[in-house]
Design an enzyme around this catalytic site. Structure first.
Site, short mmCIF file in Angstrom:
data_model
loop_
_atom_site.label_atom_id
_atom_site.label_comp_id
_atom_site.label_asym_id
_atom_site.label_seq_id
_atom_site.Cartn_x
_atom_site.Cartn_y
_atom_site.Cartn_z
N LYS A 204 4.97 -10.69 4.50
CA LYS A 204 5.19 -10.53 3.30
C LYS A 204 6.70 -10.79 2.86
CE LYS A 204 4.97 -6.78 -0.46
NZ LYS A 204 4.73 -5.44 -0.60
N GLY A 265 1.89 -3.87 2.68
CA GLY A 265 1.83 -4.73 3.88
C GLY A 265 0.45 -4.18 4.65
N ARG A 266 0.45 -2.90 4.52
CA ARG A 266 -0.70 -2.07 5.29
C ARG A 266 -2.02 -2.01 4.66
NH1 ARG A 266 3.71 0.85 4.22
NH2 ARG A 266 3.49 2.66 2.71
N GLU A 351 2.60 5.32 7.97
CA GLU A 351 3.42 4.66 7.22
C GLU A 351 3.55 5.21 5.74
OE1 GLU A 351 4.18 0.25 6.89
OE2 GLU A 351 5.52 0.71 8.38
N HIS A 382 -12.01 10.40 29.80
CA HIS A 382 -11.30 10.41 31.06
C HIS A 382 -10.08 10.58 31.05
CE1 HIS A 382 -15.69 9.86 32.54
NE2 HIS A 382 -15.57 9.00 31.40
N LYS A 510 16.29 -0.77 11.54
CA LYS A 510 16.56 -2.18 11.69
C LYS A 510 18.11 -2.51 11.43
CE LYS A 510 12.03 -3.24 9.21
NZ LYS A 510 11.15 -4.00 8.20
O1 F6P Z 1 8.90 -2.47 9.00
C1 F6P Z 1 7.96 -1.98 8.46
C2 F6P Z 1 7.05 -3.24 7.91
O2 F6P Z 1 7.87 -3.58 6.58
C3 F6P Z 1 5.72 -2.65 7.41
O3 F6P Z 1 5.39 -1.99 6.29
C4 F6P Z 1 5.15 -4.19 7.43
O4 F6P Z 1 3.65 -4.19 7.35
C5 F6P Z 1 5.86 -4.94 8.52
O5 F6P Z 1 7.00 -4.32 8.52
C6 F6P Z 1 5.81 -6.26 8.41
O6 F6P Z 1 6.56 -6.54 7.31
P1 F6P Z 1 6.22 -8.08 6.82
O7 F6P Z 1 5.12 -8.68 6.33
O8 F6P Z 1 7.29 -8.53 5.57
O9 F6P Z 1 6.88 -9.02 8.00
#
Ligand code: F6P
Length: 546
Positions: A204, A265-266, A351, A382, A510
């Site tokens: 994204k 993203g999710r 998240e 198991h 990060k």
């Molecule tokens: O670091 C978390 C995050 O921003 C998630 O929310 C997202 O799905 C993932 O990293 C990947 O982000 P991108 O699609 O911007 O690479």
């Protein structure tokens, strides 16, 4: 945007607290004796899915109060705000329009919907082109393999969808690379032919370190195999909001499919982020996947509270998290093809709702987002089921069970189903000390030995679970299942008062990651105010060997 009340300030909250303390002494198995029709009362269906939540430590009175809690928080208005495209993601001032990605019409969101439709057409174009063998690599060979490079929401959704819909798999194999650990990409590429491999860089932001690093190595792999820089357009597609960065990477506008800041993203598997899975299963099946999700959207918007599957599941989440102190919840798909579901749901729920302040920034004094975890059954039986049955933590379980199999071994499916049903029953009924004693005596243990061992066989039971069933794992039921958990996550976020659509908590790691990388590359040691002695020592240990 109106401010969300705190869960603990809602009028029904203390009533539920009082009821929960009474129900802590109740037995689920006893509920069935008192009400033989209990299963009918605690069962709902929607979009091809059935939810049996009768094995929950829940009475009609508790359910009524939980539904009141949802009313008191103004959930219906929040749902309306969500689908109307209001900036419900308040910290980022954005709407969250993932439902629009699978909608059949845009309504008031026509401008956004038109962009969705254009992108669907472009996705279809790429899927058909690849399926027809009309797209070739640098040597003229048609593409045989697609590698999705992305992480988090740009990986988990399409990875799960491709895996779950394996029986629908066409002739193009799709692979998923997420980790910055170089072995992830290397291992994947070791079996592939550069001349017939297409990469889809999904990001994204197009700023994600892992994805960009893997994308660059993929590019070098192609160049080393004889492709030229001019050939890259044959081998790279991008899906992103950040067209400029994709262009800088060398992916042309024609090969770049858009994403919008109103898709989290999710929540993005329905967008062009899902392209690899659409390639895997073909466009008609991907459309069926969208339709399944749409069916769940319609149910979520229309069904009254007591029949609303996502809402009921959310209320159960709140019930155990906030009134019983359950620190985690498990999702156990009894389906090997759904083995990626727990990991997908981990990002979706944790998240989204793993937050410590309200959407307005007020610190919370109650728990949010229990740890979500699980594996495909029967594997867990198991390993960790011992903990589920006899451990000291409460962990409600969602069993997910397709009732038929795509395999030609239905008798083995019978075994799988028997295991799933047995687990939910065993969790509920447990085993008393006297039953343990009789079992041991039956097995031939002497009286004193049986007495000594009996406490170890005792299982308290009364451990709650729901079972979600569907006729078969199809594109439709998969779409409905993922949309179900999306809406459940949204409802829980509203009840906790948090913003489920941001993720500020991932940022510090990060930032520090970039500083540590500098330290690892640098000749000199960082000063004490730049780091701490432990991190320094660990970095030096790495430097000594590299
Ligand atoms: O670091 C978390 C995050 O921003 C998630 O929310 C997202 O799905 C993932 O990293 C990947 O982000 P991108 O699609 O911007 O690479």
């Amino acid at each position: 945007m109106t401010s969300t009340p705190l869960l603990t300030d809602l009028p029904s909250y203390p009533k539920l607290q009082a009821l929960a303390s009474t129900l802590k002494r109740a037995r689920i198995d006893q509920f069935f004796i008192e009400d033989p029709l209990r299963t009918d009362s605690f069962r709902v269906q929607a979009a091809g899915l059935k939810l049996d939540y009768s094995k929950q430590l829940l009475t009609k009175e508790a359910l009524t109060l939980l539904l009141q809690l949802a009313d008191e928080v103004g959930l219906q208005q929040r749902v309306r705000a969500l689908v109307a495209g209001e900036p419900i993601n308040s910290t980022e001032q954005r709407p969250a329009l993932h439902s629009l990605l699978r909608a059949a019409e845009g309504g008031a969101l026509d401008a956004e919907f038109r962009q969705v439709c254009v992108t669907r057409e472009r996705m279809k174009h790429w899927v058909d082109r690849l399926h027809q063998g009309a797209h070739s690599g640098f040597s003229g060979q048609p593409i045989s393999d697609v590698v999705n490079i992305g992480i988090g929401g740009s990986d988990l959704g399409p990875r799960l969808t491709t895996e779950a819909l394996k029986p629908y798999q066409g002739h193009i194999a799709c692979h998923y690379v997420a980790n910055v650990d170089p072995t992830d990409l290397q291992d994947t590429l070791s079996n592939l032919n550069p001349a017939s491999t297409l990469f889809i860089v999904c990001s994204k932001s197009f700023r994600t370190e892992e994805t960009l690093a893997n994308g660059l190595v993929a590019r070098q792999w192609l160049l080393a195999a004889g492709a030229t820089a001019a050939d890259m357009d044959m081998h790279f597609l991008a899906v992103t909001c950040n067209r400029e960065a994709a262009a800088q990477f060398g992916i042309s506008a024609n090969n770049c499919l858009p994403l919008w800041d109103w898709v989290g993203g999710r929540y993005s598997v329905w967008s062009a982020i899902g392209l690899s899975s659409a390639i895997a299963v073909g466009w008609p099946n991907f459309e069926r996947f969208l339709e399944g999700a749409r069916g769940m959207d319609e149910h979520f918007l229309q069904a009254p509270g007591e029949a609303n599957m996502p809402l009921l599941m959310s209320l159960l989440e709140i019930w155990y998290c906030n009134f019983f102190g359950a620190p985690s919840q498990a999702v156990l798909p009894y389906s090997q093809h759904l083995k990626c579901l727990p990991e997908f749901l981990q990002q979706l729920t944790m998240e989204s709702n793993g937050k410590r302040v309200t959407a307005q920034g007020t610190a919370l004094e109650y728990s949010t987002a229990p740890l979500m975890w699980g594996v495909a059954g029967t594997m867990g039986q198991h390993s960790f089921h011992q903990w589920l049955h006899q451990g000291t933590s409460l962990c409600p379980v969602d069993f997910v069970l397709p009732l038929t199999t795509h395999s030609d071994k239905p008798e083995q499916l019978r075994q799988l189903v028997a295991n799933c049903l047995a687990q939910s029953r065993a969790l509920m009924i447990g085993r008393s000390e006297s039953a343990a004693l009789s079992t041991l005596l039956r097995r031939g243990f002497s009286g004193p030995e049986a007495k000594r061992l009996a406490p170890h066989l005792v299982m308290p039971g009364n451990r709650p679970s729901s079972t979600i069933t569907f006729e078969a794992l199809t594109p439709e039921t998969l779409g409905a299942l993922l949309a179900l958990y999306e809406h459940r996550t949204f409802c829980s976020g509203q009840l906790w008062g948090v913003n489920p659509f941001d993720q500020w908590g991932v940022e510090l790691g990060k930032e520090i990651g970039a500083e540590v990388l500098d330290q690892l590359m640098g000749e000199s040691n960082p000063s004490d105010d730049q780091t701490d002695p432990s991190t320094s020592a660990l970095a030096n240990a790495w430097k000594a060997l590299n």
